[in-house]
Design a protein around this motif. Structure first.
Motif, PDB file in Angstrom:
ATOM      1  N   ALA A  84     -26.117  85.197   0.335  1.00  0.00           N
ATOM      2  CA  ALA A  84     -24.914  85.035  -0.487  1.00  0.00           C
ATOM      3  C   ALA A  84     -25.096  83.909  -1.503  1.00  0.00           C
ATOM      4  O   ALA A  84     -24.711  84.033  -2.671  1.00  0.00           O
ATOM      5  CB  ALA A  84     -23.705  84.760   0.403  1.00  0.00           C
ATOM      6  N   ASP A  85     -25.714  82.803  -1.065  1.00  0.00           N
ATOM      7  CA  ASP A  85     -25.995  81.693  -1.972  1.00  0.00           C
ATOM      8  C   ASP A  85     -27.034  82.095  -3.015  1.00  0.00           C
ATOM      9  O   ASP A  85     -26.943  81.705  -4.182  1.00  0.00           O
ATOM     10  CB  ASP A  85     -26.497  80.477  -1.189  1.00  0.00           C
ATOM     11  CG  ASP A  85     -25.382  79.772  -0.428  1.00  0.00           C
ATOM     12  OD1 ASP A  85     -24.267  80.317  -0.393  1.00  0.00           O
ATOM     13  OD2 ASP A  85     -25.634  78.688   0.117  1.00  0.00           O
ATOM     14  N   CYS A  86     -28.024  82.887  -2.588  1.00  0.00           N
ATOM     15  CA  CYS A  86     -29.043  83.375  -3.529  1.00  0.00           C
ATOM     16  C   CYS A  86     -28.393  84.161  -4.655  1.00  0.00           C
ATOM     17  O   CYS A  86     -28.694  83.969  -5.839  1.00  0.00           O
ATOM     18  CB  CYS A  86     -30.056  84.268  -2.810  1.00  0.00           C
ATOM     19  SG  CYS A  86     -31.103  83.396  -1.625  1.00  0.00           S
ATOM     20  N   LYS A  87     -27.484  85.060  -4.293  1.00  0.00           N
ATOM     21  CA  LYS A  87     -26.848  85.916  -5.306  1.00  0.00           C
ATOM     22  C   LYS A  87     -25.927  85.117  -6.226  1.00  0.00           C
ATOM     23  O   LYS A  87     -25.826  85.422  -7.421  1.00  0.00           O
ATOM     24  CB  LYS A  87     -26.106  87.059  -4.620  1.00  0.00           C
ATOM     25  CG  LYS A  87     -27.072  88.056  -3.980  1.00  0.00           C
ATOM     26  CD  LYS A  87     -26.383  89.306  -3.484  1.00  0.00           C
ATOM     27  CE  LYS A  87     -27.433  90.308  -2.988  1.00  0.00           C
ATOM     28  NZ  LYS A  87     -26.833  91.567  -2.496  1.00  0.00           N
ATOM     29  N   ALA A  88     -25.283  84.091  -5.692  1.00  0.00           N
ATOM     30  CA  ALA A  88     -24.454  83.221  -6.539  1.00  0.00           C
ATOM     31  C   ALA A  88     -25.331  82.474  -7.549  1.00  0.00           C
ATOM     32  O   ALA A  88     -24.971  82.341  -8.731  1.00  0.00           O
ATOM     33  CB  ALA A  88     -23.681  82.227  -5.673  1.00  0.00           C
ATOM     34  N   GLN A  89     -26.481  82.001  -7.089  1.00  0.00           N
ATOM     35  CA  GLN A  89     -27.416  81.297  -7.978  1.00  0.00           C
ATOM     36  C   GLN A  89     -27.971  82.241  -9.045  1.00  0.00           C
ATOM     37  O   GLN A  89     -28.092  81.868 -10.222  1.00  0.00           O
ATOM     38  CB  GLN A  89     -28.559  80.711  -7.151  1.00  0.00           C
ATOM     39  CG  GLN A  89     -29.478  79.774  -7.901  1.00  0.00           C
ATOM     40  CD  GLN A  89     -28.924  78.374  -8.013  1.00  0.00           C
ATOM     41  OE1 GLN A  89     -27.854  78.176  -8.601  1.00  0.00           O
ATOM     42  NE2 GLN A  89     -29.630  77.405  -7.470  1.00  0.00           N
ATOM     43  N   ILE A  90     -28.315  83.460  -8.638  1.00  0.00           N
ATOM     44  CA  ILE A  90     -28.843  84.451  -9.581  1.00  0.00           C
ATOM     45  C   ILE A  90     -27.805  84.786 -10.645  1.00  0.00           C
ATOM     46  O   ILE A  90     -28.126  84.890 -11.840  1.00  0.00           O
ATOM     47  CB  ILE A  90     -29.266  85.733  -8.825  1.00  0.00           C
ATOM     48  CG1 ILE A  90     -30.444  85.451  -7.889  1.00  0.00           C
ATOM     49  CG2 ILE A  90     -29.608  86.856  -9.806  1.00  0.00           C
ATOM     50  CD1 ILE A  90     -31.712  84.988  -8.558  1.00  0.00           C
ATOM     51  N   GLN A  91     -26.552  84.949 -10.221  1.00  0.00           N
ATOM     52  CA  GLN A  91     -25.475  85.256 -11.170  1.00  0.00           C
ATOM     53  C   GLN A  91     -25.350  84.155 -12.224  1.00  0.00           C
ATOM     54  O   GLN A  91     -25.183  84.430 -13.412  1.00  0.00           O
ATOM     55  CB  GLN A  91     -24.158  85.417 -10.411  1.00  0.00           C
ATOM     56  CG  GLN A  91     -23.008  85.972 -11.244  1.00  0.00           C
ATOM     57  CD  GLN A  91     -23.177  87.440 -11.583  1.00  0.00           C
ATOM     58  OE1 GLN A  91     -24.056  88.111 -11.032  1.00  0.00           O
ATOM     59  NE2 GLN A  91     -22.380  87.945 -12.503  1.00  0.00           N
ATOM     60  N   ARG A  92     -25.464  82.888 -11.782  1.00  0.00           N
ATOM     61  CA  ARG A  92     -25.365  81.778 -12.732  1.00  0.00           C
ATOM     62  C   ARG A  92     -26.572  81.753 -13.670  1.00  0.00           C
ATOM     63  O   ARG A  92     -26.440  81.462 -14.866  1.00  0.00           O
ATOM     64  CB  ARG A  92     -25.257  80.454 -11.967  1.00  0.00           C
ATOM     65  CG  ARG A  92     -25.047  79.230 -12.871  1.00  0.00           C
ATOM     66  CD  ARG A  92     -23.777  79.396 -13.715  1.00  0.00           C
ATOM     67  NE  ARG A  92     -23.641  78.365 -14.706  1.00  0.00           N
ATOM     68  CZ  ARG A  92     -22.840  77.286 -14.561  1.00  0.00           C
ATOM     69  NH1 ARG A  92     -22.142  77.120 -13.455  1.00  0.00           N
ATOM     70  NH2 ARG A  92     -22.760  76.406 -15.522  1.00  0.00           N
ATOM     71  N   MET A  93     -27.752  82.063 -13.155  1.00  0.00           N
ATOM     72  CA  MET A  93     -28.952  82.126 -14.001  1.00  0.00           C
ATOM     73  C   MET A  93     -28.784  83.177 -15.099  1.00  0.00           C
ATOM     74  O   MET A  93     -29.146  82.938 -16.251  1.00  0.00           O
ATOM     75  CB  MET A  93     -30.173  82.479 -13.154  1.00  0.00           C
ATOM     76  CG  MET A  93     -30.722  81.354 -12.338  1.00  0.00           C
ATOM     77  SD  MET A  93     -32.296  81.864 -11.619  1.00  0.00           S
ATOM     78  CE  MET A  93     -32.369  80.791 -10.217  1.00  0.00           C
ATOM     79  N   ARG A  94     -28.280  84.339 -14.720  1.00  0.00           N
ATOM     80  CA  ARG A  94     -28.094  85.415 -15.707  1.00  0.00           C
ATOM     81  C   ARG A  94     -27.084  85.007 -16.779  1.00  0.00           C
ATOM     82  O   ARG A  94     -27.262  85.304 -17.965  1.00  0.00           O
ATOM     83  CB  ARG A  94     -27.640  86.691 -14.999  1.00  0.00           C
ATOM     84  CG  ARG A  94     -28.758  87.344 -14.176  1.00  0.00           C
ATOM     85  CD  ARG A  94     -28.243  88.470 -13.316  1.00  0.00           C
ATOM     86  NE  ARG A  94     -29.344  89.155 -12.627  1.00  0.00           N
ATOM     87  CZ  ARG A  94     -29.194  89.960 -11.592  1.00  0.00           C
ATOM     88  NH1 ARG A  94     -27.979  90.190 -11.099  1.00  0.00           N
ATOM     89  NH2 ARG A  94     -30.235  90.532 -11.023  1.00  0.00           N
ATOM     90  N   TYR A  95     -26.040  84.306 -16.357  1.00  0.00           N
ATOM     91  CA  TYR A  95     -25.044  83.818 -17.319  1.00  0.00           C
ATOM     92  C   TYR A  95     -25.678  82.822 -18.285  1.00  0.00           C
ATOM     93  O   TYR A  95     -25.479  82.912 -19.508  1.00  0.00           O
ATOM     94  CB  TYR A  95     -23.875  83.166 -16.580  1.00  0.00           C
ATOM     95  CG  TYR A  95     -22.978  82.351 -17.484  1.00  0.00           C
ATOM     96  CD1 TYR A  95     -22.022  82.973 -18.294  1.00  0.00           C
ATOM     97  CD2 TYR A  95     -23.115  80.971 -17.573  1.00  0.00           C
ATOM     98  CE1 TYR A  95     -21.223  82.223 -19.153  1.00  0.00           C
ATOM     99  CE2 TYR A  95     -22.328  80.222 -18.426  1.00  0.00           C
ATOM    100  CZ  TYR A  95     -21.385  80.858 -19.208  1.00  0.00           C
ATOM    101  OH  TYR A  95     -20.603  80.122 -20.061  1.00  0.00           O
ATOM    102  N   GLU A  96     -26.439  81.865 -17.756  1.00  0.00           N
ATOM    103  CA  GLU A  96     -27.065  80.839 -18.607  1.00  0.00           C
ATOM    104  C   GLU A  96     -28.070  81.472 -19.570  1.00  0.00           C
ATOM    105  O   GLU A  96     -28.166  81.071 -20.729  1.00  0.00           O
ATOM    106  CB  GLU A  96     -27.748  79.783 -17.746  1.00  0.00           C
ATOM    107  CG  GLU A  96     -26.816  78.944 -16.895  1.00  0.00           C
ATOM    108  CD  GLU A  96     -25.874  78.069 -17.697  1.00  0.00           C
ATOM    109  OE1 GLU A  96     -26.187  77.768 -18.876  1.00  0.00           O
ATOM    110  OE2 GLU A  96     -24.821  77.685 -17.174  1.00  0.00           O
ATOM    111  N   ALA A  97     -28.827  82.464 -19.086  1.00  0.00           N
ATOM    112  CA  ALA A  97     -29.815  83.140 -19.939  1.00  0.00           C
ATOM    113  C   ALA A  97     -29.129  83.913 -21.063  1.00  0.00           C
ATOM    114  O   ALA A  97     -29.567  83.875 -22.223  1.00  0.00           O
ATOM    115  CB  ALA A  97     -30.672  84.077 -19.096  1.00  0.00           C
TER     116      ALA A  97
END
Length: 246
Positions: A84-97
């Motif tokens: 769950a934490d992995c997916k939250a981090q991935i979501q933020r990475m995609r937003y920043e990119a």
């Protein structure tokens, strides 16, 4: 009860020995929560990530279980830790990119994304009302100017470039294996890089596996895209490794 037990109630309290116990617990969760080991490797013109694939329930669709994620068409990420934490981090990475692409008109470089995500992770260590994400992310991509790049971002906000690195349950064993090959890695082509990463994972786990039990993804060349290998492609690499060992 130890004297230091009073210092692990909040993330922002140092113990008399200068330790942040909540951060140590977060690192422990990031390495052991998923029970997986991830390997990331950088060759001459390519980057590879490899990890185990464990489907927790036979009723689940195996395609829905993955720790490898696409951030942009050219950047990928292997995340180990609490899913769950992995997916939250991935979501933020995609937003920043996506935000970087919108603002500046070109794709975000790997090192810029790694620094940004590490800065955000570090903020979570400063306040008692926040919790660090129990995940370690390995970002891979081939930069126009710097070539192949592998960055590891942990839950405390460290981000560092590597020739080869690992995370998860068997991290230290995998790092020991990669250290012996660090001089050779720089000249590996794409296939050699993939096979070395797979052999490293097999070595630390101490067992053979099928193509359905491992995930492999790679970026090859400056114009290459982040591609997740199919089960058939992984089996072909496993067959080559088996033949070369025979």
């Amino acid at each position: 009860m130890s004297r230091d037990s009073n210092y692990d109630h909040h993330i922002s309290i140092f113990s008399p020995q200068g330790r942040l116990y909540q951060m140590e617990y977060a690192f422990k969760a990031a390495s052991s929560a998923s029970g997986l080991t991830g390997i990331s490797l950088r060759g001459k013109d390519s980057c590879v990530v490899v990890t185990q694939k464990k489907v927790p329930d036979r009723l689940m669709d195996p395609q829905s279980v993955s720790h490898i994620f696409t951030i942009t068409p050219q950047i990928g990420c292997l995340a180990t830790g609490m899913i769950a934490d992995c997916k939250a981090q991935i979501q933020r990475m995609r937003y920043e990119a996506a935000d970087f692409q919108f603002k500046y008109g070109y794709g975000i470089p790997v090192h810029v994304l790694a620094k940004r995500i590490a800065d955000i992770a570090q903020v979570n260590t400063q306040s008692a009302s926040m919790r660090p994400l129990a995940t370690v992310c390995m970002l891979v991509g081939v930069d126009d100017e710097r070539g192949p790049q592998v960055f590891k971002v942990d839950c405390a906000g460290h981000y560092l470039p590597f020739f080869g690195t690992a995370s998860g349950a068997k991290e230290q064993e995998a790092m020991n294996y990669l250290e012996k090959k660090v001089e050779e890695m720089k000249d590996y082509d794409a296939d050699q890089t993939v096979r070395t990463a797979i052999m490293c994972l097999g070595s630390v786990l101490g067992s053979d596996f099928r193509g359905s039990e491992v995930e492999v993804a790679m970026v090859e060349g400056k114009t290459g895209r982040f591609t997740v290998l199919t089960e058939e492609e992984i089996d072909a690499h496993l067959s080559f490794i088996a033949d070369s060992d025979a």
